[in-house]
Design a protein around this motif. Structure first.
Motif, short mmCIF file in Angstrom:
data_model
loop_
_atom_site.label_atom_id
_atom_site.label_comp_id
_atom_site.label_asym_id
_atom_site.label_seq_id
_atom_site.Cartn_x
_atom_site.Cartn_y
_atom_site.Cartn_z
N ARG A 118 0.91 -0.96 -0.53
CA ARG A 118 -0.43 0.10 0.21
C ARG A 118 1.00 1.66 0.11
NH1 ARG A 118 -5.27 0.02 0.95
NH2 ARG A 118 -5.43 2.03 0.55
N TYR A 119 1.86 1.89 0.87
CA TYR A 119 2.94 2.06 1.16
C TYR A 119 4.76 1.49 0.42
CZ TYR A 119 -1.27 4.63 3.04
OH TYR A 119 -2.87 4.82 3.18
N TYR A 176 -1.09 2.36 -14.23
CA TYR A 176 -1.97 3.72 -14.32
C TYR A 176 -0.84 4.30 -13.40
CZ TYR A 176 -6.34 2.68 -16.40
OH TYR A 176 -6.84 1.26 -17.68
N MET A 189 0.65 7.78 -7.08
CA MET A 189 0.10 6.80 -6.25
C MET A 189 -0.29 5.61 -7.63
SD MET A 189 -2.27 5.18 -4.43
CE MET A 189 -3.43 5.48 -3.50
N LEU A 217 -1.33 2.67 -9.26
CA LEU A 217 -3.10 1.77 -9.55
C LEU A 217 -2.51 0.73 -10.92
CD1 LEU A 217 -5.72 4.60 -8.96
CD2 LEU A 217 -5.13 2.75 -7.48
N TYR A 275 -11.83 -3.18 -13.38
CA TYR A 275 -11.33 -3.78 -11.63
C TYR A 275 -10.87 -3.34 -11.72
CZ TYR A 275 -15.83 -6.49 -12.56
OH TYR A 275 -17.12 -7.39 -12.84
N PHE A 276 -10.08 -1.96 -10.37
CA PHE A 276 -9.04 -2.37 -9.17
C PHE A 276 -8.39 -2.69 -8.16
CE2 PHE A 276 -7.46 1.38 -12.51
CZ PHE A 276 -8.93 1.59 -12.91
N GLY A 277 -7.16 -2.60 -8.35
CA GLY A 277 -6.61 -2.65 -7.43
C GLY A 277 -6.15 -1.52 -5.85
N PRO A 278 -5.62 -1.83 -4.79
CA PRO A 278 -5.99 -0.59 -4.03
C PRO A 278 -4.95 0.67 -3.98
CG PRO A 278 -5.32 -2.56 -2.57
CD PRO A 278 -5.86 -2.76 -4.11
N GLY A 279 -4.54 -0.13 -4.59
CA GLY A 279 -3.36 1.65 -5.10
C GLY A 279 -1.63 1.18 -4.49
#
Lengths: 122, 114
Positions: A9-10, A35, A88, A90, A112-116
């Motif tokens: 996530r980070y 992206y 960020m 994605l 459909y996207f992941g959380p980034g």
């Protein structure tokens, strides 16, 4: 439900480091996308893949590469991270064309996207 | 090439008021249009999509959008805003033969005030 997961996530990396961002989808989707998202610029396509080992450049591929060795996994690689790659990131997937009969295909195009992954390069 | 323009990078409404987020598209062929929502520190979630069936499309959370070919628009509306609607909203377009890629707008940040 479709699930798209991203490895971190980070992430904080130093300038010049090689960075790997991993993305996995569990719905047997044909297409996968990377992206980057920056304030005021929306989402910009870096690379996409419509099949294993296939890749195509998006709008901003410079400084990035990708790998798709398995259908469910699509990796984004920053060969030598720079501060202007702080962003960020994605990942997304989509089903692709589905046969509805002889020579007839439908395509939902829905992604459909992941959380980034929020990447900071210092 | 197709594109979308979202008018207004920030929109503020009172709770209970009408939400109207604007999206205009440019496409030389019949488009497929999408609205996505992004809550803080999350990925994008599909709200609704237009795929050449009914021009009025209903989505999740009480949102709907109307495809107007004459105006090249696909505006997103909700009759009554709720605090939980505060998020960023993205319009996106693609078309048959577009290589399965979506082109996104720059986003509209919706703020809902008491």
């Amino acid at each position: 439900d479709v699930k798209v997961t991203q490895s971190s996530r980070y992430l904080v990396k130093r300038t010049g480091e090689k960075v790997f961002l991993e993305c996995v989808q569990d719905m047997d989707h044909e297409n996968m996308f990377w992206y980057r998202q920056d304030p005021g610029l929306g989402l910009r396509l870096i690379y996409f893949s419509y099949d294993v080992k296939m890749k195509e450049k998006g709008d901003i591929p410079e400084g990035y590469s990708v790998s798709r060795e398995k259908k469910e996994r699509f990796s984004l690689i920053l060969e030598s991270a720079s501060t202007n790659q702080t962003s960020m990131y994605l990942c997304a997937s989509s089903l692709g064309p589905v046969s509805s009969g002889a020579n007839y295909f439908t395509n939902s195009y829905e992604q459909y996207f992941g959380p980034g992954t929020r990447l900071t390069v210092t | 090439a197709q594109s979308v323009t979202q008018l207004g990078s920030h929109v503020s409404v009172s709770e209970g008021a009408l939400v109207l987020l604007r999206c205009n598209y440019s496409s030389s062929v019949p488009p497929y249009l999408f609205w996505y929502v992004q809550y803080p520190n999350q990925g994008l979630q599909l709200l609704l999509k237009y795929t050449s069936a009914a021009t009025l499309v209903k989505g999740i959370n009480g949102f709907e959008a109307e495809f107007k070919k004459s105006e090249t628009s696909f505006h997103l509306t909700k009759p009554s805003a709720h605090m939980s609607d505060a998020a960023e909203y993205f319009c996106a377009v693609t078309y048959t033969g577009g290589g399965n890629k979506l082109t996104f707008g720059t986003g509209t940040q919706l703020k809902v005030e008491l």
